[in-house]
Motif scaffolding. Structure first.
Motif, short mmCIF file in Angstrom:
data_model
loop_
_atom_site.label_atom_id
_atom_site.label_comp_id
_atom_site.label_asym_id
_atom_site.label_seq_id
_atom_site.Cartn_x
_atom_site.Cartn_y
_atom_site.Cartn_z
N GLY A 1 -4.19 -47.82 -40.42
CA GLY A 1 -4.26 -46.57 -40.03
C GLY A 1 -3.33 -45.65 -41.14
N ARG A 2 -3.19 -44.44 -41.02
CA ARG A 2 -2.60 -43.56 -41.69
C ARG A 2 -1.05 -43.76 -42.00
N ASP B 1 1.47 -42.52 -39.45
CA ASP B 1 1.27 -42.93 -38.14
C ASP B 1 1.59 -44.23 -37.69
N GLU B 2 2.10 -44.89 -38.68
CA GLU B 2 2.35 -46.21 -38.39
C GLU B 2 3.70 -46.40 -37.39
N PRO C 1 -10.69 -48.51 -35.03
CA PRO C 1 -9.40 -48.51 -34.36
C PRO C 1 -9.48 -49.42 -33.19
N ILE D 1 -9.01 -46.06 -43.33
CA ILE D 1 -8.90 -44.90 -42.54
C ILE D 1 -10.21 -44.32 -42.10
N GLY E 1 -4.89 -46.98 -45.93
CA GLY E 1 -4.93 -47.33 -44.32
C GLY E 1 -4.00 -48.85 -44.33
N THR F 1 -12.35 -53.82 -39.41
CA THR F 1 -11.92 -53.47 -40.80
C THR F 1 -13.05 -53.65 -41.65
N TRP G 1 -1.19 -53.92 -39.91
CA TRP G 1 -1.57 -52.58 -39.11
C TRP G 1 -2.40 -51.84 -40.05
#
Length: 281
Positions: free
Chosen positions: A97-98, A101-102, A262, A257, A151, A196, A95
């Motif tokens: 992201g921040r 936020d996961e 996304p 990030i 990230g 990515t 995964w």
């Protein structure tokens, strides 16, 4: 240059092998004459991939997060071809992201597949190999075993954990005849890495990793980075004081990030990072 791996006749089991890196490893080793078992949560895809390979290969159902499934996979492979010479732990999920936020389901899934899946594979396969006085356990980890891109907090944590676990098991298995290896590639062109950034190095192909795995089977050693120069840079960077080391990492290591897309990852993450995923990689 293609490795001259002495694979002919060896029984090699690979997790997460229906697609991507696992399928490329299976293709490399089947072409070298090994009996190759492709384990995957998507058993139909594993069978389809196996049917297209040269030499001797077969697909098997495998959920690396369940003891009975992993044991059944190993038993089925041994019933078909005899004792397993090599287990390649390849299944993995990510995964991006921040960290705040996961989703909890994504955290659980990464820990279950990336870390506990490897622990389970080693714990179940190593005693069989030690009893025979030979065998090789190879784990396809990540450069995130030594680095920690923004990230990828939980993903990096699982890969750091894998490296530490394998280091300890290696010490316990010293002199047993069982080899351990950890292969650590940078970003590879697979669905796991969709959207990515590779940072300062070129994106690898699954075949690049497959050749590295074949080479480590031919010339066993514990650590393999792909490309090799990344391992050298990490070792050199760790000799630096904190401030210049941090500055160097910011230049070399991608920030997922700010640099990832996304939208390109949405389908992959929906399929793999829930409590009831469709496929591991």
């Amino acid at each position: 240059m293609r490795s001259t791996i002495p694979a002919r006749g060896r029984v090699i089991a690979i997790t997460g092998a229906a697609r991507g890196i696992g399928a490329a490893i299976a293709r490399e080793l089947a072409a070298a004459g090994a009996h190759v078992a492709l384990g995957d949560l998507d058993a139909a895809a594993a069978a389809e991939t196996a049917a297209a390979l040269p030499g001797t290969a077969a697909g098997f159902a495998l959920d690396v997060t369940v003891d009975d499934s992993f044991t059944g996979f190993l038993d089925a492979v041994e019933a078909r071809w005899g004792p397993i010479d090599v287990l390649i732990n390849n299944a993995g999920v990510m995964w991006v992201g921040r960290f705040e936020d996961e989703p909890e389901a994504a955290t659980r899934r990464q820990l279950a597949v990336n870390l506990h899946g490897v622990i389970r594979g080693v714990r179940l396969a190593a005693p069989r190999m030690r009893a025979r006085g030979r065998g090789h356990l190879v784990t396809v980890a990540s450069a995130a075993s030594k680095l920690a891109p923004a990230g990828e907090a939980t993903y990096a944590a699982t890969k750091h954990g894998v490296y530490g676990y394998l280091s300890a098991v290696r010490a316990e298995l010293h002199g047993s005849g069982v080899e351990l290896s950890v292969v650590m590639p940078t970003v590879v062109d697979t669905p796991l890495a969709a959207g990515t950034s590779p940072g300062a190095v070129a994106t690898l192909t699954p075949e690049d990793v497959a050749r590295a795995v074949a080479d480590v089977l031919a010339r066993p050693r514990f650590e393999v980075t792909v490309p090799r120069r990344v391992g050298l840079l990490v070792r050199l960077a760790n000799l630096l004081p904190d401030r210049p080391r941090t500055a160097l990492y910011r230049r070399l290591v991608p920030n997922q990030i700010t640099d990832s897309d996304p939208a390109s990852r949405a389908g992959y993450e929906r399929a793999t990072l829930t409590d009831n995923p469709g496929e591991p990689r």
